[in-house]
Every structure is written in C-alpha cells, then in structure tokens.
Design a protein around this motif. Structure first.
Motif, PDB file in Angstrom:
ATOM      1  N   TYR A 115      -7.724  -0.147   2.321  1.00 35.31           N
ATOM      2  CA  TYR A 115      -6.975  -1.900   1.977  1.00 35.31           C
ATOM      3  C   TYR A 115      -7.028  -2.983   3.419  1.00 35.31           C
ATOM      4  CZ  TYR A 115      -2.270  -4.398   1.886  1.00 35.31           C
ATOM      5  OH  TYR A 115      -1.751  -5.092   1.435  1.00 35.31           O
TER       6      TYR A 115
ATOM      7  N   THR B  68       0.946   4.758  -3.018  1.00 36.04           N
ATOM      8  CA  THR B  68       0.678   5.842  -2.720  1.00 36.04           C
ATOM      9  C   THR B  68       1.288   6.784  -3.358  1.00 36.04           C
ATOM     10  OG1 THR B  68       1.572   5.849  -0.541  1.00 36.04           O
ATOM     11  CG2 THR B  68      -0.802   5.138  -0.646  1.00 36.04           C
TER      12      THR B  68
ATOM     13  N   SER C 118     -11.342   5.135  -8.962  1.00 32.29           N
ATOM     14  CA  SER C 118      -9.659   5.309 -10.275  1.00 32.29           C
ATOM     15  C   SER C 118     -10.112   6.269 -11.809  1.00 32.29           C
ATOM     16  CB  SER C 118      -8.579   4.587 -11.040  1.00 32.29           C
ATOM     17  OG  SER C 118      -9.421   3.810 -11.836  1.00 32.29           O
TER      18      SER C 118
ATOM     19  N   MET D 164      -7.869  -5.317  -1.746  1.00 32.69           N
ATOM     20  CA  MET D 164      -7.692  -3.759  -1.863  1.00 32.69           C
ATOM     21  C   MET D 164      -8.831  -3.537  -3.031  1.00 32.69           C
ATOM     22  SD  MET D 164      -6.291  -0.562  -2.791  1.00 32.69           S
ATOM     23  CE  MET D 164      -5.170  -0.417  -2.131  1.00 32.69           C
TER      24      MET D 164
ATOM     25  N   TYR E 278     -11.026   0.476  -4.733  1.00 30.57           N
ATOM     26  CA  TYR E 278     -10.457   2.363  -4.362  1.00 30.57           C
ATOM     27  C   TYR E 278     -11.328   2.256  -6.105  1.00 30.57           C
ATOM     28  CZ  TYR E 278      -8.294  -0.483  -8.275  1.00 30.57           C
ATOM     29  OH  TYR E 278      -7.684  -1.308 -10.222  1.00 30.57           O
TER      30      TYR E 278
ATOM     31  N   PHE F 162       0.847  -0.886  -0.032  1.00 27.11           N
ATOM     32  CA  PHE F 162       0.194   0.332  -0.428  1.00 27.11           C
ATOM     33  C   PHE F 162       1.082   0.967   0.150  1.00 27.11           C
ATOM     34  CE2 PHE F 162      -2.803   2.864   1.828  1.00 27.11           C
ATOM     35  CZ  PHE F 162      -3.657   3.223   1.190  1.00 27.11           C
TER      36      PHE F 162
ATOM     37  N   TYR G 189      -8.230   5.735  -3.187  1.00 30.46           N
ATOM     38  CA  TYR G 189      -8.265   4.493  -2.074  1.00 30.46           C
ATOM     39  C   TYR G 189      -9.384   4.594  -1.440  1.00 30.46           C
ATOM     40  CZ  TYR G 189      -3.878   4.737  -4.129  1.00 30.46           C
ATOM     41  OH  TYR G 189      -2.676   4.590  -5.189  1.00 30.46           O
TER      42      TYR G 189
END
Length: 201
Positions: A167, A53, A155, A151, A153, A49, A164
């Motif tokens: 997680y 980022t 996008s 995970m 997210y 993770f 995000y």
C-alpha cells in the motif's frame, strides 16, 4: 416524526453517494456522457488500510474491484482518455492481455507532448494456478495534488482471504516522472510471488 427522520437520512445518503461519484470521475468535454473514472478516492483516506486489515477486508476489496471492473469494462482508448493539469498531460490506456476479456489500465504522463512515465493503474487476474488465485492492483489518481495511491494484493474467493502485497502513495513530479512518495506497507514475501507469476509491470 420517524418518517421525516428516515427521509432526512435517506436524502443525506444520496447526496454523499453522488459527491463520492463526482470525486472519482472527471468530465473531459461538454458532452455529459464523456466521463473518465480515475479510481476510488477512498484509497487516499486516512484509515483506509487499517480498516482493510479487519475481518471485512475481503468484502471491501471485492466491492472496490467490482467498481473498477464496471467502470473500465466499456472504456475505449482515444482522445477522451487524455486530460491535463498545469504542464502535465495524463492519458489512460486500456491494454488487452492474452484475450479480449483480460485487460489492464495503464496511466501515462506527458510533458510537452513527450511521454515521461507510466504506471499500471488497474489490473485484476483471477486465474492464477494456485491459491490464492486472484491478483489485483487498484489505484486512485488525486489530480489536484498529483498523487497516485495504490493497493496491490492477492486474494482467494475460496476462503475469502487477502494477502496484502503493498500500500503506497506515488507523486507525479513536475518533470512527469512518477516516484514513490510514501510506502505504508510492503510484504516482501508476496512481492516475490509477483515475480513468480510475472505480474510486474
């Protein structure tokens, strides 16, 4: 000398790539073609993770999603989707959503032939009404330790940005129930967005 060094480096790369592929699949019978993909093991690595980022997060996740899409595109439900470890039986199921092209992968757990729990293992939605227009859920089943890394997210391919949602690591209990083991990250505002788009499983 330089040629020999390059040959050694290339050979090492091939070996590492093959080993990683083996970690992400499971052979279900004596037929070499019967292979089931149970996620990218990189999801369970220590700095996964943290590396996302950084600036290359979008690129990394896109490549991962492409891997999942390719691995599950021709997946068909049936007996080959089932496998067990100790007293727990697992089954992957492909569920189509609204069309033959939109699907998700659900992982079920069984104990003594009785369904105990399930989790949305993989899903990719690329037609949300507003930006960010994509939603993705990626998971990895660590069969040995009975852990499921996830995970989730949002996008945007427009500006290559990532939001995000969470997680986390789940644990498959002895009774077949799937429970949260560790929540490493959660954006509650994006969690609310999932509710708005009806993305909860």
């Amino acid at each position: 000398m330089l040629k020999n060094k390059l040959l050694i480096i290339f050979t090492c790369f091939i070996v590492i790539s093959c080993n990683r592929k083996k970690e992400n699949t499971i052979k279900l019978d004596n037929n070499q073609s019967t292979i089931l993909f149970f996620g990218d093991s990189i999801l369970g690595t220590k700095n996964y993770f943290k590396n996302l980022t950084k600036e290359k997060g979008y690129t990394i996740l896109k490549k991962q999603n492409d891997l999942y899409q390719k691995s599950y595109l021709n997946f068909e439900n049936g007996d080959i989707s089932q496998f067990n470890t100790e007293n727990i039986n697992f089954k992957f199921e492909k569920q189509f959503l609204n069309s033959e092209k939109k699907f998700r992968i659900v992982l079920y757990t069984f104990v003594d032939s009785k369904k105990k729990d399930s989790i949305e293992f993989y899903r990719n939605v690329d037609d949300l009404k507003y930006e960010p227009s994509n939603y993705t859920c990626l998971s990895y089943l660590d069969l040995k330790n009975k852990k499921i890394w996830q995970m989730k997210y949002f996008s945007s391919p427009v500006d290559k940005s990532v939001g995000y949602i969470l997680y986390k690591k789940n644990k498959v209990m002895e009774n077949g129930k799937i429970e949260t083991d560790s929540l490493y990250y959660l954006d509650e505002s994006l969690d609310v967005e999932m509710e708005k788009y009806k993305l909860y499983y």
